[in-house]
Design a protein around this motif. Sequence first.
Motif, PDB file in Angstrom:
ATOM      1  N   ARG A   7      35.638  34.333  58.371  1.00 24.53           N
ATOM      2  CA  ARG A   7      35.165  35.719  58.383  1.00 24.53           C
ATOM      3  C   ARG A   7      34.407  36.039  59.661  1.00 24.53           C
ATOM      4  O   ARG A   7      34.477  37.150  60.160  1.00 24.53           O
ATOM      5  N   ASP A  43      37.898  35.620  44.913  1.00 24.70           N
ATOM      6  CA  ASP A  43      37.848  36.506  43.754  1.00 24.70           C
ATOM      7  C   ASP A  43      37.637  35.626  42.517  1.00 24.70           C
ATOM      8  O   ASP A  43      37.261  34.468  42.635  1.00 24.70           O
ATOM      9  N   HIS A  44      37.908  36.155  41.351  1.00 26.57           N
ATOM     10  CA  HIS A  44      37.605  35.437  40.117  1.00 26.57           C
ATOM     11  C   HIS A  44      38.784  34.649  39.548  1.00 26.57           C
ATOM     12  O   HIS A  44      38.811  34.356  38.360  1.00 26.57           O
ATOM     13  N   THR A  58      31.100  31.547  46.184  1.00 27.11           N
ATOM     14  CA  THR A  58      30.709  32.851  45.663  1.00 27.11           C
ATOM     15  C   THR A  58      31.957  33.562  45.183  1.00 27.11           C
ATOM     16  O   THR A  58      32.923  33.696  45.941  1.00 27.11           O
ATOM     17  N   SER A  60      33.393  37.022  44.098  1.00 26.65           N
ATOM     18  CA  SER A  60      33.133  38.460  44.102  1.00 26.65           C
ATOM     19  C   SER A  60      34.292  39.159  44.798  1.00 26.65           C
ATOM     20  O   SER A  60      34.625  38.818  45.931  1.00 26.65           O
ATOM     21  N   LYS A  61      34.892  40.098  44.127  1.00 27.21           N
ATOM     22  CA  LYS A  61      35.986  40.852  44.733  1.00 27.21           C
ATOM     23  C   LYS A  61      35.508  41.611  45.974  1.00 27.21           C
ATOM     24  O   LYS A  61      36.266  41.839  46.906  1.00 27.21           O
ATOM     25  N   ALA A  62      34.219  41.946  46.005  1.00 20.65           N
ATOM     26  CA  ALA A  62      33.649  42.671  47.149  1.00 20.65           C
ATOM     27  C   ALA A  62      33.601  41.815  48.410  1.00 20.65           C
ATOM     28  O   ALA A  62      33.502  42.340  49.516  1.00 20.65           O
ATOM     29  N   GLU A  63      33.698  40.499  48.269  1.00 27.42           N
ATOM     30  CA  GLU A  63      33.589  39.593  49.422  1.00 27.42           C
ATOM     31  C   GLU A  63      34.943  39.088  49.928  1.00 27.42           C
ATOM     32  O   GLU A  63      34.991  38.242  50.802  1.00 27.42           O
ATOM     33  N   THR A  64      36.030  39.588  49.379  1.00 25.45           N
ATOM     34  CA  THR A  64      37.350  39.083  49.788  1.00 25.45           C
ATOM     35  C   THR A  64      38.080  40.020  50.745  1.00 25.45           C
ATOM     36  O   THR A  64      39.259  39.839  51.008  1.00 25.45           O
ATOM     37  N   TYR A  65      37.376  40.992  51.302  1.00 24.09           N
ATOM     38  CA  TYR A  65      38.030  41.975  52.173  1.00 24.09           C
ATOM     39  C   TYR A  65      38.659  41.331  53.412  1.00 24.09           C
ATOM     40  O   TYR A  65      39.692  41.789  53.887  1.00 24.09           O
ATOM     41  N   THR A  66      38.063  40.279  53.946  1.00 22.39           N
ATOM     42  CA  THR A  66      38.622  39.656  55.151  1.00 22.39           C
ATOM     43  C   THR A  66      39.971  39.017  54.851  1.00 22.39           C
ATOM     44  O   THR A  66      40.950  39.247  55.558  1.00 22.39           O
ATOM     45  N   GLU A  68      41.939  39.636  52.372  1.00 25.17           N
ATOM     46  CA  GLU A  68      42.895  40.680  51.998  1.00 25.17           C
ATOM     47  C   GLU A  68      43.455  41.363  53.243  1.00 25.17           C
ATOM     48  O   GLU A  68      44.636  41.712  53.295  1.00 25.17           O
TER      49      GLU A  68
END
Length: 119
Positions: A7, A43-44, A58, A60-66, A68
């Motif tokens: 990231r 993600d989960h 960690t 969290s779907k919010a932390e997988t933007y890179t 994706e």
Amino acid sequence: MWIAVDRVGKKFINCSFGSRGTETGQLLWEKLEKKEIGEVMTDHWRAYAAFLPETIHTQSKAETYTVEGYNSILRHFLARLRRKTKCYTKSLEMLKYSVLLLMKYRNRELTIFHASSVK
């Protein structure tokens, strides 16, 4: 296909090919063991818990933007990875080579020579 990306450095790190199950993820994690890894963001998906250490993991779907974003890059440049296309992979080996070649190019580890530059 499972991919790992940096990231901070904005680079592909490595990938592994197979099912969406734990075995393929474990293969990727083994490839990363020699690298210095601070945190792992996923993600989960249940398979991650089987092989990733809880101390650095960690979910969290919010932390997988890179990652994706990198999945989007792969789909953009490799027609065989697009949805609803006539292009599809007939050989897993050729898919591996295509993905690895694109990763090296995007990481600036590969120089492309154009015919006009050859004297």
